[in-house]
Design a protein around this motif. Sequence first.
Motif, PDB file in Angstrom:
ATOM      1  N   ILE A 168       4.150  -9.215  13.684  1.00 38.05           N
ATOM      2  CA  ILE A 168       3.316  -8.011  13.638  1.00 38.05           C
ATOM      3  C   ILE A 168       2.244  -8.146  12.549  1.00 38.05           C
ATOM      4  O   ILE A 168       2.516  -8.592  11.445  1.00 38.05           O
ATOM      5  CB  ILE A 168       4.138  -6.709  13.463  1.00 38.05           C
ATOM      6  N   THR A 169       1.025  -7.790  12.919  1.00 39.28           N
ATOM      7  CA  THR A 169      -0.101  -7.911  12.003  1.00 39.28           C
ATOM      8  C   THR A 169      -0.837  -6.567  11.954  1.00 39.28           C
ATOM      9  O   THR A 169      -0.541  -5.678  12.735  1.00 39.28           O
ATOM     10  CB  THR A 169      -1.090  -8.985  12.497  1.00 39.28           C
ATOM     11  N   GLY A 170      -1.805  -6.456  11.052  1.00 37.98           N
ATOM     12  CA  GLY A 170      -2.626  -5.243  10.972  1.00 37.98           C
ATOM     13  C   GLY A 170      -1.840  -4.045  10.475  1.00 37.98           C
ATOM     14  O   GLY A 170      -0.827  -4.194   9.787  1.00 37.98           O
ATOM     15  N   ASN A 171      -2.322  -2.858  10.849  1.00 38.16           N
ATOM     16  CA  ASN A 171      -1.732  -1.632  10.310  1.00 38.16           C
ATOM     17  C   ASN A 171      -1.027  -0.766  11.339  1.00 38.16           C
ATOM     18  O   ASN A 171      -0.747   0.397  11.086  1.00 38.16           O
ATOM     19  CB  ASN A 171      -2.819  -0.818   9.599  1.00 38.16           C
ATOM     20  N   SER A 172      -0.727  -1.322  12.524  1.00 37.49           N
ATOM     21  CA  SER A 172      -0.089  -0.499  13.558  1.00 37.49           C
ATOM     22  C   SER A 172       1.366  -0.203  13.232  1.00 37.49           C
ATOM     23  O   SER A 172       1.906   0.820  13.625  1.00 37.49           O
ATOM     24  CB  SER A 172      -0.122  -1.216  14.908  1.00 37.49           C
ATOM     25  N   TRP A 173       2.032  -1.142  12.553  1.00 32.65           N
ATOM     26  CA  TRP A 173       3.460  -1.012  12.314  1.00 32.65           C
ATOM     27  C   TRP A 173       3.729  -1.224  10.828  1.00 32.65           C
ATOM     28  O   TRP A 173       3.557  -2.324  10.324  1.00 32.65           O
ATOM     29  CB  TRP A 173       4.203  -2.052  13.161  1.00 32.65           C
ATOM     30  N   TRP A 174       4.093  -0.156  10.148  1.00 35.13           N
ATOM     31  CA  TRP A 174       4.394  -0.246   8.724  1.00 35.13           C
ATOM     32  C   TRP A 174       5.905  -0.302   8.493  1.00 35.13           C
ATOM     33  O   TRP A 174       6.663   0.481   9.061  1.00 35.13           O
ATOM     34  CB  TRP A 174       3.836   0.975   7.981  1.00 35.13           C
ATOM     35  N   LEU A 175       6.298  -1.224   7.628  1.00 32.31           N
ATOM     36  CA  LEU A 175       7.701  -1.310   7.204  1.00 32.31           C
ATOM     37  C   LEU A 175       7.741  -0.683   5.813  1.00 32.31           C
ATOM     38  O   LEU A 175       7.068  -1.174   4.903  1.00 32.31           O
ATOM     39  CB  LEU A 175       8.158  -2.766   7.173  1.00 32.31           C
ATOM     40  N   LEU A 176       8.486   0.398   5.668  1.00 34.41           N
ATOM     41  CA  LEU A 176       8.385   1.189   4.446  1.00 34.41           C
ATOM     42  C   LEU A 176       9.558   1.016   3.490  1.00 34.41           C
ATOM     43  O   LEU A 176      10.726   1.079   3.869  1.00 34.41           O
ATOM     44  CB  LEU A 176       8.236   2.674   4.803  1.00 34.41           C
ATOM     45  N   HIS A 177       9.189   0.794   2.228  1.00 36.19           N
ATOM     46  CA  HIS A 177      10.158   0.626   1.144  1.00 36.19           C
ATOM     47  C   HIS A 177      10.058   1.850   0.239  1.00 36.19           C
ATOM     48  O   HIS A 177       8.953   2.305  -0.059  1.00 36.19           O
ATOM     49  CB  HIS A 177       9.816  -0.647   0.370  1.00 36.19           C
ATOM     50  N   ASP A 197       0.851  -1.195   0.000  1.00 33.65           N
ATOM     51  CA  ASP A 197       0.000   0.000   0.000  1.00 33.65           C
ATOM     52  C   ASP A 197       0.882   1.239   0.000  1.00 33.65           C
ATOM     53  O   ASP A 197       1.919   1.256   0.666  1.00 33.65           O
ATOM     54  CB  ASP A 197      -0.888   0.044   1.251  1.00 33.65           C
ATOM     55  N   THR A 198       0.439   2.260  -0.743  1.00 36.93           N
ATOM     56  CA  THR A 198       1.188   3.518  -0.769  1.00 36.93           C
ATOM     57  C   THR A 198       0.940   4.283   0.525  1.00 36.93           C
ATOM     58  O   THR A 198      -0.197   4.430   0.975  1.00 36.93           O
ATOM     59  CB  THR A 198       0.747   4.369  -1.975  1.00 36.93           C
TER      60      THR A 198
END
Lengths: 215, 138
Positions: free
Chosen positions: A133-142, A62-63
């Motif tokens: 980690i699941t859901g949207n609490s922690w995003w790993l960004l590329h 996701d952006t």
Amino acid sequence: MRKLLIGVIILTLFNACKSTNNAKLPILGNAHEVTKMVNGKSATVTESATIPDFKFVNQYADTITRKSLDGKIYVADFFFTTCPTICPVMHRNMIKVYDEFKGDDNFRIISHTIDPKYDTVPVLKRYADKLGITGNSWWLLHGEKGDTYKIATSYLQSVQEKNPNGEYIHDGYFILVDKQKRIRGTYMGTDPKEVDKLIEDIKTLKADPEEAVAK
Amino acid sequence: MKFKIIGFITLVLIVFAISCQNDGQVEFNRYYSGGSQIYQSHCQNCHGAKGEGLQALIPPLTDSIYLNSNKTALACYVKNGLKGKITIHNKVFDEEMPSSDLSPIEIAKVLTYVTNSFGNKMGTINLEQVTADLGKCK
């Protein structure tokens, strides 16, 4: 009389403690002066530094932009999945922050990879799964390497491509950002005590009336 | 008289037993405390201060059965790294551990530390053992 005095002292101490609980977190970053038109007159006002716009992709492909974090208090850090040095320590500590606030939709953690060539979206997804980690609490960004290194400076962080030993260099800080995108604290992510402080500061920030109304 | 002799011999035997044990204990302590330092600087970031590992990414060092059944391979794992699936506490780990530049004596020390910490109790893994094990690395 003496009892009264003791009572007053105790009350004073109690209030002193209480007032520190309501303490406001400082606003960090280089504030700058801006000349604005106010009521038809030009005036110079001091504006605090904020995180500029960005565009990255998370582990779900996701952006994620600056707007995705509107109305959210968040913590940012920089890492890479194959890092043998400080990253495992940082994320072992970050899990504590995640566990504390994962139920709060107005809170996020974002971890930028500084090795986008290896850490592709599927690699980040796999890492997230293994980290539990699941859901949207922690995003790993590329994102583009240049974009990530540029945004790092906005977070007061220094990231270097590679040292002579072929290792990436990066700071191990966790950066606390408020809903107005201002930096409110930096914490050494490898130190459990500083991470406990971060958790306390997030609670303080959430309780700040200025944050409650901010969208 | 007879009792005196027996008493004396017993005493001598006890002294020997204690001093032998002490030699072993001294060697163990030397390996263990040196290993603790090496662990902190080379292993702790990933495997944790309590050998707890990290979720499903980094295996803990608390599986005594695994350590015991792979005792002679541990030195090679530390030296050359480890790749491929391994099962620790009934959980599968499939990441890569990097190789290290530790010398055989350092490997012996750190292995003594790990295999006698975090609930493990395997005794000293000394230099001779490590040298022999390293000669058989796959």
